[in-house]
Design a protein around this motif. Structure first.
Motif, PDB file in Angstrom:
ATOM      1  N   HIS A   1       0.829  -1.205   0.190  1.00  0.00           N
ATOM      2  CA  HIS A   1      -0.037  -0.083   0.005  1.00  0.00           C
ATOM      3  C   HIS A   1       0.817   1.199   0.066  1.00  0.00           C
ATOM      4  N   THR A   2       2.004   1.262   0.464  1.00  0.00           N
ATOM      5  CA  THR A   2       3.110   2.437   0.429  1.00  0.00           C
ATOM      6  C   THR A   2       3.531   2.616  -0.774  1.00  0.00           C
ATOM      7  N   ILE A   3       3.775   1.426  -1.560  1.00  0.00           N
ATOM      8  CA  ILE A   3       4.036   1.334  -3.028  1.00  0.00           C
ATOM      9  C   ILE A   3       3.175   2.007  -3.935  1.00  0.00           C
ATOM     10  N   ILE A   4       1.727   1.752  -3.520  1.00  0.00           N
ATOM     11  CA  ILE A   4       0.860   2.138  -4.213  1.00  0.00           C
ATOM     12  C   ILE A   4       0.700   3.735  -3.917  1.00  0.00           C
ATOM     13  N   ALA A   5       0.811   4.131  -2.791  1.00  0.00           N
ATOM     14  CA  ALA A   5       0.682   5.758  -2.408  1.00  0.00           C
ATOM     15  C   ALA A   5       2.185   6.417  -3.083  1.00  0.00           C
ATOM     16  N   ILE A   6       3.047   5.791  -3.248  1.00  0.00           N
ATOM     17  CA  ILE A   6       4.227   6.434  -3.872  1.00  0.00           C
ATOM     18  C   ILE A   6       3.704   6.525  -5.406  1.00  0.00           C
ATOM     19  N   GLU A   7       3.486   5.493  -5.928  1.00  0.00           N
ATOM     20  CA  GLU A   7       3.053   5.508  -7.243  1.00  0.00           C
ATOM     21  C   GLU A   7       2.033   6.731  -7.813  1.00  0.00           C
ATOM     22  N   GLN A   8       0.872   6.638  -6.834  1.00  0.00           N
ATOM     23  CA  GLN A   8      -0.207   7.691  -6.988  1.00  0.00           C
ATOM     24  C   GLN A   8       0.366   9.100  -6.643  1.00  0.00           C
ATOM     25  N   GLY A   9       1.466   9.292  -6.271  1.00  0.00           N
ATOM     26  CA  GLY A   9       1.858  10.741  -5.576  1.00  0.00           C
ATOM     27  C   GLY A   9       1.344  11.116  -4.408  1.00  0.00           C
ATOM     28  N   HIS A  10       0.797  10.246  -3.643  1.00  0.00           N
ATOM     29  CA  HIS A  10       0.211  10.614  -2.344  1.00  0.00           C
ATOM     30  C   HIS A  10       1.260  10.668  -1.228  1.00  0.00           C
ATOM     31  N   TYR A  11       2.328   9.965  -1.377  1.00  0.00           N
ATOM     32  CA  TYR A  11       3.429   9.905  -0.288  1.00  0.00           C
ATOM     33  C   TYR A  11       4.682  10.001  -1.128  1.00  0.00           C
ATOM     34  N   SER A  12       5.522  10.800  -0.254  1.00  0.00           N
ATOM     35  CA  SER A  12       6.888  11.015  -0.702  1.00  0.00           C
ATOM     36  C   SER A  12       7.728  10.013   0.177  1.00  0.00           C
ATOM     37  N   PRO A  13       8.463   9.016  -0.492  1.00  0.00           N
ATOM     38  CA  PRO A  13       9.385   8.409   0.610  1.00  0.00           C
ATOM     39  C   PRO A  13      10.636   8.905   1.317  1.00  0.00           C
ATOM     40  N   SER A  14      11.037   8.343   2.244  1.00  0.00           N
ATOM     41  CA  SER A  14      12.087   8.912   2.849  1.00  0.00           C
ATOM     42  C   SER A  14      13.563   8.638   1.971  1.00  0.00           C
ATOM     43  N   LEU A  15      14.489   9.457   2.215  1.00  0.00           N
ATOM     44  CA  LEU A  15      15.407   9.304   1.254  1.00  0.00           C
ATOM     45  C   LEU A  15      16.253   7.710   1.171  1.00  0.00           C
ATOM     46  N   GLU A  16      16.190   7.232   2.345  1.00  0.00           N
ATOM     47  CA  GLU A  16      16.733   6.039   2.516  1.00  0.00           C
ATOM     48  C   GLU A  16      15.835   5.065   1.264  1.00  0.00           C
ATOM     49  N   THR A  17      14.355   5.234   1.625  1.00  0.00           N
ATOM     50  CA  THR A  17      13.694   4.444   0.712  1.00  0.00           C
ATOM     51  C   THR A  17      13.801   4.514  -0.681  1.00  0.00           C
TER      52      THR A  17
END
Lengths: 144, 72
Positions: free
Chosen positions: B35-51
């Motif tokens: 679900h975090t990958i989904i959020a990243i792909e949809q632009g709803h979440y910016s991952p941490s620098l490490e991720t």
């Protein structure tokens, strides 16, 4: 009918939120018949104990059922996004609890009704718990 | 709250170009949930620098080949 694809923690938040929403409604139904202005119901020890027991047992059952249905997700710690959501929702629900307590205390200063203070604080606790689940679901879906 | 961060990404395109990798597989590879990958792909979440680095390394490309800054 297609259900939304909920993550483990979203499903947990939804179930817990519904549980505490029902508990809040049950509490109001039990206490509401008695006037809030005069003759406010004294703290019902039995009711409070039942609420506490149902909330504890209900939460355990919910988490257990979810863990059995999704064992891999249940064992995986919250990732960076989930930790942010949980922290932010907890912070906001704390504000809800604080606001409710302050209102209850303010009401006590005006009316010096200890029974109403008890009910106000207990209701604030229930509402804050429901709010926390709601905040979690909103943050999980909306992102930031 | 709710305002889309000004960061674009090509995670979905890169994922599909890498043998049709699933969101769950990518998530497991970099240590986040599907679900975090989904959020990243949809632009709803910016991952941490490490991720973000982990994602780029998983695809074998540089960070700026995966993420970009959206000029407004």
């Amino acid at each position: 009918m297609r259900f939304p694809d909920l993550s483990f923690r979203e499903a947990s938040a939804l179930a817990i939120g519904l549980l505490f929403l029902l508990l809040t409604a049950a509490y109001l139904v039990q206490v509401q018949p008695i006037s809030w202005r005069s003759g406010v119901a004294p703290p019902a020890t039995g009711l409070a104990i039942r609420l506490a027991l149902v909330s504890i047992v209900g939460s355990i059952i919910i988490q257990s059922v979810l863990a059995v249905r999704r064992p891999a997700e249940a064992e995986t710690p919250a990732d960076e996004r989930e930790r942010q959501v949980l922290a932010r929702a907890g912070n906001w629900s704390g504000l809800v609890l604080g606001a409710g307590c302050i209102m209850a205390l303010g009401n006590y200063l005006l009316h010096a009704n200890g029974n109403l203070l008890f009910h106000g604080i207990l209701l604030s606790l229930l509402v804050a718990t429901v709010a926390e689940s709601g905040f979690q679901l909103w943050l999980f879906r909306r992102g930031h | 709250m709710g305002k889309r961060p000004p960061i674009t990404n090509r995670v979905k395109a890169l994922r599909e170009a890498h043998g049709g990798m699933t969101q769950a597989e990518l998530g497991a590879a970099v240590g986040v949930t599907r679900h975090t990958i989904i959020a990243i792909e949809q632009g709803h979440y910016s991952p941490s620098l490490e991720t973000a680095f982990r994602i780029a390394r998983r695809f074998g490309v540089g960070l700026e080949d995966v993420f970009g800054w959206e000029e407004t």
